[in-house]
Design a protein around this motif. Structure first.
Motif, PDB file in Angstrom:
ATOM      1  N   CYS B  14       0.734  -1.414   0.063  1.00  0.00           N
ATOM      2  CA  CYS B  14       0.033  -0.085   0.160  1.00  0.00           C
ATOM      3  C   CYS B  14       0.967   1.072  -0.182  1.00  0.00           C
ATOM      4  N   VAL B  15       1.926   1.158   0.895  1.00  0.00           N
ATOM      5  CA  VAL B  15       2.486   2.584   0.918  1.00  0.00           C
ATOM      6  C   VAL B  15       3.515   2.797  -0.313  1.00  0.00           C
ATOM      7  N   SER B  16       3.839   1.755  -0.816  1.00  0.00           N
ATOM      8  CA  SER B  16       4.667   1.944  -2.245  1.00  0.00           C
ATOM      9  C   SER B  16       3.740   2.224  -3.196  1.00  0.00           C
ATOM     10  N   ALA B  17       2.541   1.903  -3.261  1.00  0.00           N
ATOM     11  CA  ALA B  17       1.398   2.423  -4.344  1.00  0.00           C
ATOM     12  C   ALA B  17       1.067   3.842  -3.944  1.00  0.00           C
ATOM     13  N   GLU B  18       0.854   4.153  -2.593  1.00  0.00           N
ATOM     14  CA  GLU B  18       0.407   5.282  -2.251  1.00  0.00           C
ATOM     15  C   GLU B  18       1.297   6.389  -2.928  1.00  0.00           C
ATOM     16  N   GLN B  19       2.584   6.083  -2.767  1.00  0.00           N
ATOM     17  CA  GLN B  19       3.761   6.948  -3.127  1.00  0.00           C
ATOM     18  C   GLN B  19       3.622   7.384  -4.645  1.00  0.00           C
ATOM     19  N   ASP B  20       3.544   6.108  -5.335  1.00  0.00           N
ATOM     20  CA  ASP B  20       3.463   6.266  -6.750  1.00  0.00           C
ATOM     21  C   ASP B  20       2.230   6.855  -7.160  1.00  0.00           C
ATOM     22  N   ILE B  21       1.114   6.656  -6.706  1.00  0.00           N
ATOM     23  CA  ILE B  21      -0.144   7.396  -7.031  1.00  0.00           C
ATOM     24  C   ILE B  21      -0.126   8.798  -6.887  1.00  0.00           C
ATOM     25  N   LEU B  22       0.615   9.144  -5.704  1.00  0.00           N
ATOM     26  CA  LEU B  22       0.571  10.579  -5.100  1.00  0.00           C
ATOM     27  C   LEU B  22       1.392  11.301  -6.023  1.00  0.00           C
ATOM     28  N   ASN B  23       2.285  10.757  -6.541  1.00  0.00           N
ATOM     29  CA  ASN B  23       3.238  11.333  -7.637  1.00  0.00           C
ATOM     30  C   ASN B  23       2.705  11.505  -8.959  1.00  0.00           C
ATOM     31  N   LEU B  24       1.685  10.837  -9.308  1.00  0.00           N
ATOM     32  CA  LEU B  24       0.817  10.844 -10.604  1.00  0.00           C
ATOM     33  C   LEU B  24      -0.215  11.938 -10.591  1.00  0.00           C
ATOM     34  N   ILE B  25      -0.878  11.955  -9.288  1.00  0.00           N
ATOM     35  CA  ILE B  25      -2.210  12.672  -9.287  1.00  0.00           C
ATOM     36  C   ILE B  25      -1.678  13.927  -8.250  1.00  0.00           C
ATOM     37  N   PRO B  26      -2.396  15.162  -8.915  1.00  0.00           N
ATOM     38  CA  PRO B  26      -2.096  16.337  -8.114  1.00  0.00           C
ATOM     39  C   PRO B  26      -2.818  15.953  -6.724  1.00  0.00           C
ATOM     40  N   ARG B  27      -1.869  16.135  -5.822  1.00  0.00           N
ATOM     41  CA  ARG B  27      -2.494  15.991  -4.390  1.00  0.00           C
ATOM     42  C   ARG B  27      -3.796  16.406  -3.988  1.00  0.00           C
ATOM     43  N   ASP B  28      -4.198  17.855  -4.612  1.00  0.00           N
ATOM     44  CA  ASP B  28      -5.476  18.247  -4.098  1.00  0.00           C
ATOM     45  C   ASP B  28      -6.776  17.420  -4.450  1.00  0.00           C
ATOM     46  N   GLN B  29      -6.250  16.563  -5.483  1.00  0.00           N
ATOM     47  CA  GLN B  29      -7.464  15.807  -6.287  1.00  0.00           C
ATOM     48  C   GLN B  29      -7.489  14.473  -5.567  1.00  0.00           C
ATOM     49  N   VAL B  30      -6.798  14.123  -4.414  1.00  0.00           N
ATOM     50  CA  VAL B  30      -6.907  12.831  -3.969  1.00  0.00           C
ATOM     51  C   VAL B  30      -7.020  12.718  -2.211  1.00  0.00           C
ATOM     52  N   THR B  31      -8.017  12.187  -1.625  1.00  0.00           N
ATOM     53  CA  THR B  31      -8.007  11.945  -0.187  1.00  0.00           C
ATOM     54  C   THR B  31      -7.469  10.507  -0.126  1.00  0.00           C
ATOM     55  N   VAL B  32      -6.645  10.434   1.127  1.00  0.00           N
ATOM     56  CA  VAL B  32      -5.895   9.295   1.468  1.00  0.00           C
ATOM     57  C   VAL B  32      -6.644   8.829   2.704  1.00  0.00           C
ATOM     58  N   VAL B  33      -7.220   7.737   2.687  1.00  0.00           N
ATOM     59  CA  VAL B  33      -7.794   7.023   3.962  1.00  0.00           C
ATOM     60  C   VAL B  33      -7.154   5.725   4.200  1.00  0.00           C
ATOM     61  N   HIS B  34      -6.636   5.647   5.578  1.00  0.00           N
ATOM     62  CA  HIS B  34      -5.898   4.406   6.164  1.00  0.00           C
ATOM     63  C   HIS B  34      -7.010   3.751   6.579  1.00  0.00           C
ATOM     64  N   LEU B  35      -7.442   2.499   6.122  1.00  0.00           N
ATOM     65  CA  LEU B  35      -8.389   1.684   6.755  1.00  0.00           C
ATOM     66  C   LEU B  35      -7.965   1.058   8.027  1.00  0.00           C
ATOM     67  N   GLY B  36      -6.743   0.859   8.164  1.00  0.00           N
ATOM     68  CA  GLY B  36      -6.426   0.008   9.315  1.00  0.00           C
ATOM     69  C   GLY B  36      -6.712   1.086  10.492  1.00  0.00           C
TER      70      GLY B  36
END
Lengths: 76, 76
Positions: B14-36
């Protein structure tokens, strides 16, 4: 800058994911490869770590397998 | 504009994918939710169609399951 490569095989799952990914990523930062019509690139994709399509190989070498359309084995 | 939601559970995938996704998408267009740590949101994620994490629920309602960290069932 090195571009990301989006590998797909034209399946419905691939096409849907392709549209979503291309909406997220600036179009000039990603190359789209159709492994169904470019069979020679299957080996290249596999070497990059692609196990199924659709998949996005990032400029940093990480592979994001996005949903599941088809296994790379099925495309050989 | 409605934001995309990136659901994860803190696992290495998850953490690896999160970093990759946040690099791709402008930060203000995505909300991150930690289900744990936000257990109450597991149901919300499931209702949106999330079957495993990490996953990105797009503003258009499509769900992109990105690699595989954990099944949603494991987070309940």
């Amino acid at each position: 800058m090195k571009k990301a490569i989006f590998y797909h095989a034209g399946c419905p799952v691939c096409v849907s994911a392709e549209q979503d990914i291309l909406n997220l990523i600036p179009r000039d930062q990603v190359t789209v490869v159709h492994l169904g019509s470019e069979k020679l690139k299957v080996q290249e994709a596999e070497a990059a770590g692609v196990q199924s399509v659709p998949a996005l190989v990032l400029a940093n070498g990480n592979v994001l397998h996005i949903n599941f359309g088809a296994a790379i084995e099925e495309l050989k």
